[in-house]
Design a protein around this motif. Sequence first.
Motif, PDB file in Angstrom:
ATOM      1  N   ARG A 185      -4.621 -43.431   8.170  1.00 23.68           N
ATOM      2  CA  ARG A 185      -6.052 -43.207   8.058  1.00 23.68           C
ATOM      3  C   ARG A 185      -6.731 -43.413   9.420  1.00 23.68           C
ATOM      4  O   ARG A 185      -7.710 -42.770   9.749  1.00 23.68           O
ATOM      5  CB  ARG A 185      -6.608 -44.214   7.039  1.00 23.68           C
ATOM      6  N   TYR A 218       4.960 -45.588   0.730  1.00 22.16           N
ATOM      7  CA  TYR A 218       3.752 -44.852   1.129  1.00 22.16           C
ATOM      8  C   TYR A 218       2.564 -45.460   0.372  1.00 22.16           C
ATOM      9  O   TYR A 218       2.696 -45.869  -0.785  1.00 22.16           O
ATOM     10  CB  TYR A 218       3.874 -43.374   0.760  1.00 22.16           C
ATOM     11  N   GLY A 219       1.427 -45.491   1.030  1.00 21.86           N
ATOM     12  CA  GLY A 219       0.253 -46.058   0.378  1.00 21.86           C
ATOM     13  C   GLY A 219       0.138 -47.550   0.578  1.00 21.86           C
ATOM     14  O   GLY A 219      -0.491 -48.232  -0.217  1.00 21.86           O
ATOM     15  N   VAL A 262      -0.697 -46.501   5.700  1.00 25.89           N
ATOM     16  CA  VAL A 262       0.299 -45.431   5.887  1.00 25.89           C
ATOM     17  C   VAL A 262       0.280 -44.510   4.668  1.00 25.89           C
ATOM     18  O   VAL A 262       0.421 -44.963   3.530  1.00 25.89           O
ATOM     19  CB  VAL A 262       1.716 -45.975   6.145  1.00 25.89           C
ATOM     20  N   LEU A 263       0.066 -43.223   4.910  1.00 28.14           N
ATOM     21  CA  LEU A 263      -0.115 -42.258   3.822  1.00 28.14           C
ATOM     22  C   LEU A 263       0.939 -41.176   3.851  1.00 28.14           C
ATOM     23  O   LEU A 263       1.439 -40.781   4.910  1.00 28.14           O
ATOM     24  CB  LEU A 263      -1.499 -41.611   3.936  1.00 28.14           C
ATOM     25  N   ARG A 264       1.233 -40.680   2.661  1.00 19.27           N
ATOM     26  CA  ARG A 264       2.126 -39.541   2.512  1.00 19.27           C
ATOM     27  C   ARG A 264       1.359 -38.304   2.986  1.00 19.27           C
ATOM     28  O   ARG A 264       0.204 -38.093   2.601  1.00 19.27           O
ATOM     29  CB  ARG A 264       2.473 -39.378   1.040  1.00 19.27           C
ATOM     30  N   PRO A 265       1.977 -37.467   3.820  1.00 20.37           N
ATOM     31  CA  PRO A 265       1.234 -36.285   4.265  1.00 20.37           C
ATOM     32  C   PRO A 265       0.988 -35.311   3.112  1.00 20.37           C
ATOM     33  O   PRO A 265       1.826 -35.166   2.220  1.00 20.37           O
ATOM     34  CB  PRO A 265       2.155 -35.659   5.317  1.00 20.37           C
ATOM     35  N   THR A 266      -0.171 -34.697   3.121  1.00 17.28           N
ATOM     36  CA  THR A 266      -0.466 -33.579   2.218  1.00 17.28           C
ATOM     37  C   THR A 266      -1.045 -32.484   3.109  1.00 17.28           C
ATOM     38  O   THR A 266      -1.505 -32.786   4.215  1.00 17.28           O
ATOM     39  CB  THR A 266      -1.519 -33.959   1.164  1.00 17.28           C
ATOM     40  N   GLU A 291      -3.800 -31.204   2.925  1.00 13.76           N
ATOM     41  CA  GLU A 291      -5.204 -31.523   3.171  1.00 13.76           C
ATOM     42  C   GLU A 291      -5.342 -32.560   4.288  1.00 13.76           C
ATOM     43  O   GLU A 291      -6.198 -32.431   5.158  1.00 13.76           O
ATOM     44  CB  GLU A 291      -5.870 -32.023   1.883  1.00 13.76           C
ATOM     45  N   LEU A 292      -4.479 -33.586   4.272  1.00 10.89           N
ATOM     46  CA  LEU A 292      -4.509 -34.574   5.345  1.00 10.89           C
ATOM     47  C   LEU A 292      -4.048 -33.950   6.653  1.00 10.89           C
ATOM     48  O   LEU A 292      -4.575 -34.236   7.715  1.00 10.89           O
ATOM     49  CB  LEU A 292      -3.623 -35.783   4.990  1.00 10.89           C
TER      50      LEU A 292
END
Lengths: 423, 403
Positions: B17, B48-49, B63-67, B69-70
């Motif tokens: 983020r 993730y998350g 830490v985020l999983r890519p999408t 949109e991201l």
Amino acid sequence: MGEGSSKTAQNTRADTIQAGNTLLLRLPSGDIKTWKLEKDSAANLGKFGSFHANELVGQQFGLTYEIADKKLKVVSSRTLQEVEDTEATNELINDGQFVQPLTAEEIETLKKSGVHASEIIKKQIAQHANYGLKTEYSKEKYKKRKEAKFSKSFTVIDPTVFNVCDYWFNKDQNRVRDVRPDALGQMLNIANITHGGRYLAVDDASGIVVAGILERLGGKGRLITICDVDSPPAYPAMVHMNFTREVTQVLSSLNWATVDEEYTPIVPPSEPPSKAKSDAQKTRLNKRKAVNDTLNRTREELFAGEFDGLVVASEYDPSSILEKLSPYLAGSANIVVHSPYVQIVTDLQNQLRDLPQYLGPAVTEMWLRRYQVLPGRTHPLMNMSGSGGFILHTIKMYNTWLQFGVHTHSRLGPDTTTRRLSP
Amino acid sequence: MWSTARDIAAGDLVITRELVQPLVITPGKELNSKYGVYRHSDLIGVPYGSKIGSRNGKGFIHVLRPTPELWTLALPHRTQILYLADIAFVSSWLNIKPGSRVIEAGTGSGSFTHSVARTIGTSGHLWSYEFHEARASKAREEFSRHGMDDIVTLTHRNVCKDGFTVVDTVDAVFLDLPMPWEAVEHAKNALRKDRVTRICCFSPCMEQVLRTVTALNDAGFSDITMYETLLRPHQVDSVPALPPISQIGEKLKKSEQKREEKRLRQIANSRAAAGKRKRSDDADEDDGDRAEGSLGKRLKTDDEDDVTQHEDEQSPRTGNQQSGRPVADAAETKGALPENPPRKITISKTFPEVRGHTSYLTFACLLPTLPVAQTPASGTEGAVNNPATSSEMVRDIQTIAVH
């Protein structure tokens, strides 16, 4: 190279129109009629004619037909006509003048005698006193209006998610809770609905959201919906999608009682009483057992959690829904809440931004404008849809804090810095 | 495409983020930013998350999983990129779903590419064309890194001149080109003819739209329509409920009253002073003079105190009530004042500056011209004709078939 060419696209419905399909028929008047194709039946479109239902079986979706003698004839696609600019104006045309000597009875007689719509329109034009005075644009409009009245034809709307959503939204936007096609498209994208993913949904919008998710799953993955009734929910918008069984079998539903982990659902017994029973009774008990087992399995599956996303279009308090369901979401899962009302999602945003398990809750509004596209006459439509609702999106975070690569989850203490992350 | 595992593994693309740049987890590497210091190896095995504190204790990252949109928010811009509202709307109108075969030209920064690849999955296919060689190779590397090789075929080619590499194959075509009308005939060749297929041309200018519409019409596309779609972000705040005017009215009345009292006091004082002067002229009653003079001074001080106190009235008088819990009588005595603590309300408005236009989205359908081979019902005694053989007369009537 062979990419994609070896296999045909997976279809969420049969390639062609089948008996048993529920079709959307667009009539010359612009109205759309829902019609279930029953084998060997007759379809009646009122003044637009009638035909034998079997004629549509095996046909492609999306075509336009003309009805003549109860038979169907495919009409080639309409092309836009260039309109010549002339000097004509409406300077000499006044309202209320008698311009059409052809009477309604005469037209009726012509129709009965089987004269083609185009012939009737030609006659009307020939007898029209002021037709020559009209501008070319006005003449076009006149012809179109007459066609909408007299032509015996219809179009089988291709039941894409967009078209079905558009139909429902125009029919009664309250029943789909203002989920306009653009809103639905955004919800599916933001929720990252992927072939094979596992999702939760709360759809009090006639099932249009469920239809969208099922189509994007394409028969692989999982969708558990939670509804407010004690029987399987009716998702009427799904009917128009004409999904195959493979597509709908990934869907299971629970309700707000059965999603309660503390609650033991009260179900009728499926174990036979002591003495041997008749076959009919055994069948009934087996059926009952199957229903009970499915319910238990679905609950266990929900409670095991780690779902990839949650999509909400509900009439109930969204924060209560999130409180109940977000524990079952995996980290980094996308949460999308749609509402017709900005206050509902802004209040929700206000609550969520203080909670560390929701990252960056953000509210957006949809805006959509359609244009009339005609040569020399392109402009936005005079009327537009006022609202397609509001969307809140946030990302679920595990409520844990990891430090220094120590891979043990520790409870997150009161964290005042989380707020700073909100956009 | 990207990892669907619960935990982060070496080689994964991770979005945070906090940082604009996505991370490719490489053991041995270290991330050093204003959000702290992190070893990539620390992230391996973390779900993730998660929220992760830095090694030097100076910050944390999510830490985020890519999408897609991201990724659209994080991607390196090679060109002007497509954003969520347009991507979602185009995908929806073009009926892009698992298994769809799609053409995209040009590739650009790959924003649309990622979104479509996600939606069609490995059972579908996306042919992407880019005429700028350097951009094409950059995009090819990127798609490969993101595990999209089995979904996306990228070709360096000028499709307006040379057309597409497939014929009668795809369900949908998306043209984001300066002159889409030059590619319309090629697009028609690439679209399959055994079912309804769709095209979208993405152009920022109305002049482009008009030329595109003419080309689509000439090529036999139907249901031509055009949309504009935008996403309006809302800024949400929580503020104390707005004070009612009665409160302000009361305040003004009080201040008016005080002013009047002050005025009267001043008149009284000056009269008294005048009298004193007279009397001091007479040169007697010394004591009384002094007493009155000091009284006048004291009155003035009181008045000043009143004014300051009055200004403080809006906030609860904390001075003498600090020990107890916030007292409700402040609200009671002043009537119109909100309760303590003041009631909060949620408000929202559109951001002061938002995107006002991206592009016009021109859509059209191509109706099937080939009979369906495998269906038993077609070719039976039904009077349904192939569209190609429909009569002039039928064409004449121009059925209302606008989408």
